[in-house]
Design an enzyme around this catalytic site. Structure first.
Site, mmCIF file in Angstrom:
data_model
loop_
_atom_site.group_PDB
_atom_site.id
_atom_site.type_symbol
_atom_site.label_atom_id
_atom_site.label_comp_id
_atom_site.label_asym_id
_atom_site.label_seq_id
_atom_site.Cartn_x
_atom_site.Cartn_y
_atom_site.Cartn_z
ATOM 1 N N GLY A 209 0.824 -1.203 0.000
ATOM 2 C CA GLY A 209 0.000 0.000 0.000
ATOM 3 C C GLY A 209 0.855 1.249 0.000
ATOM 4 N N GLU A 231 5.603 -3.331 1.086
ATOM 5 C CA GLU A 231 5.806 -2.839 -0.278
ATOM 6 C C GLU A 231 4.965 -1.588 -0.433
ATOM 7 O OE1 GLU A 231 4.529 -3.277 -4.752
ATOM 8 O OE2 GLU A 231 4.706 -5.235 -3.772
ATOM 9 N N GLU A 365 4.419 10.066 -6.689
ATOM 10 C CA GLU A 365 3.691 8.970 -7.322
ATOM 11 C C GLU A 365 2.355 9.452 -7.879
ATOM 12 O OE1 GLU A 365 3.007 4.278 -6.412
ATOM 13 O OE2 GLU A 365 2.686 5.651 -4.731
#
Length: 462
Positions: A209, A231, A365
């Protein structure tokens, strides 16, 4: 106190699924059942576990059409690609089952007169997997199958957006004949998940997440001495060298940037291209992206579905707007994608040039169908830019020179280094990351190490 979780479909904004969160009594019962069941399971041979896990894979694969349609409704992936996730689960699960015997074998430490010595790999106990919505089956299976193969029990929590996916895991395990209590799917709030982590009843947490989510996991685990695999985010780069096959690079990198509407942890989010091939690459990329069909994921012709919700779409729209205001150029006409109304979850893809690292689209991101392309003049410049990120999940170089690719790969701070491909998990290789991408390792034989603990046997002969 239970609450209602709702999966709002990005297809049409309707409530697709509703589930009540587990009560505190139900959570306590599930943890007790998992711990009890695990003790018997740990005594099974690897071959016995493999038989049931293989039956799970077969049962899951047998419902591929159903999974594809449900994924379209829950998270928006075009139905034409839904079976690909089923195939990915099958590939990863099958590989991890196949290497379990070797990975879990006792470690021999050599002979010593008068002694027998070896190290056993024992299961940690109960594994708590918290899975995301973007690849809900493939991410979860990375820990679920090896955890069970190693002799652990598993509690699975899926994201609210993909509530039904945890239930499909449970269905397939029931069909496979897995003993009761070894795999349980729970619908939980964030606080419920934190309470489970701190309960003393789980021994390892696997989380995929956001960076913020990973930080919350660490807080919940603090002081409880349990392992965590995290991750987290990514902003994965690619570099197209002067000697690259441009057609191959365009096809691979556009797919890596746009597949799943860009909602992939290891998707390509920034591309650096050598100046000698820059124009050819940019022209090819813009043309290919402009040919995508944005629409309902239930339409077999759709190649780009909606992003998960309007909030996510508007975040990317703002990134693009800010970049253009700062001097970037958008090469794809939004008018060619009438499904994008400028407000909802249907988001036109975009290719940006004249970008730099002062723009958030190149550093933060995006998790959407947008990619920035920068011109570079040397390998050294490309490597420096690729490393200029808080993340480090994967990186990709496109070249015909294998030796040069390895040389540059050694200089890039990343968990996985690709040459002439991207956005793919090979289950034989360790899946890991550096920096704010998190810590830990899944897949490959190494993926079993976090799911077991070493127990040393030091036996002196009478």
């Amino acid at each position: 106190m239970s609450t209602i979780l709702k999966c709002i479909s990005p297809v049409d904004g309707s409530v697709y699924l509703e589930r009540e969160t587990a009560s505190s009594e139900a959570i306590d019962a599930a943890l007790a059942k998992a711990n009890a069941a695990q003790k018997d399971w740990a005594r099974k041979t690897v071959a016995e576990r493999a038989k049931i896990c293989t039956a799970f894979v077969e049962a899951f694969q047998g419902e591929a059409d159903r999974h594809a349609e449900e994924l379209a409704w829950q998270m928006g992936r075009p139905i034409r690609y839904g079976k690909g996730e089923v195939g990915g689960l099958v590939e990863r699960a099958t590989y991890m089952i196949s290497v379990a015997e070797e990975a879990l074998r006792d470690v021999q430490v050599g002979e010593k007169d008068g002694f027998t010595r070896y190290i056993k790999r024992e299961p940690v106990g109960v594994v708590f997997t918290i899975a995301p919505w973007n690849f809900p089956y493939m991410t979860a299976v990375n820990s679920v199958i090896p955890a069970l193969m190693a002799g652990n029990a598993v509690i699975l929590k899926h994201a609210t957006q993909t509530l039904g996916c945890a239930e499909r895991f449970a269905d397939a395990f029931a069909a496979a004949g897995l003993p009761d209590g070894l795999f349980q799917a729970l619908h939980l709030s964030h606080q419920d998940a934190a309470d489970i982590i701190g309960s003393g009843q789980v021994n390892y947490v696997s989380f995929t997440g956001s960076v913020r989510g990973g930080s919350e996991i660490e807080k919940a685990a603090s002081g409880h001495f349990l392992g965590t695999g995290l991750e987290l985010g990514g902003k994965d780069p690619a570099y197209v060298r002067a000697d690259a096959d441009i057609d191959q690079a365009v096809d691979g990198l556009v797919d890596g940037a746009m597949f799943n509407s860009g909602q992939s942890c290891c998707g390509i989010e920034r591309i650096y291209v050598h100046e000698s091939v820059y124009d050819a690459f940019v022209d090819g990329a813009a043309k290919l992206v402009s040919g995508y069909k944005l629409g309902s994921p239930l339409d077999e012709e759709t190649t780009l579905g909606p992003v998960v919700n309007a909030k996510a779409a508007n975040f990317v729209r703002q990134q693009i707007k800010d970049a253009v205001a700062a001097g970037a150029r958008a090469l794809v006409s939004v008018a060619d994608f009438p499904a994008d109304d400028g407000e909802g979850s249907y988001l036109a893809p975009q290719v940006l040039v004249d970008v730099d690292h002062s723009m958030s689209v190149m550093t933060e991101e995006s998790f959407g169908p947008v990619v920035g392309i920068m011109k570079v003049s040397s390998d050294e410049e490309a490597v420096a830019l690729m490393n200029d990120s808080e993340f480090g999940l994967t990186a990709s170089i496109w070249t015909k020179d294998l030796a040069k690719a390895v040389e540059l790969g050694d200089q890039i701070n990343t968990g996985t280094f690709f040459m002439n491909r991207c956005d793919y998990l090979d289950p034989a290789l360790a899946w890991t990351g550096v920096k704010n991408t998190g810590r830990g390792c899944s897949l490959s034989k190494l993926g079993y190490e976090a799911l077991t603990r070493p127990k040393s046997y030091h036996l002196k002969h009478a």
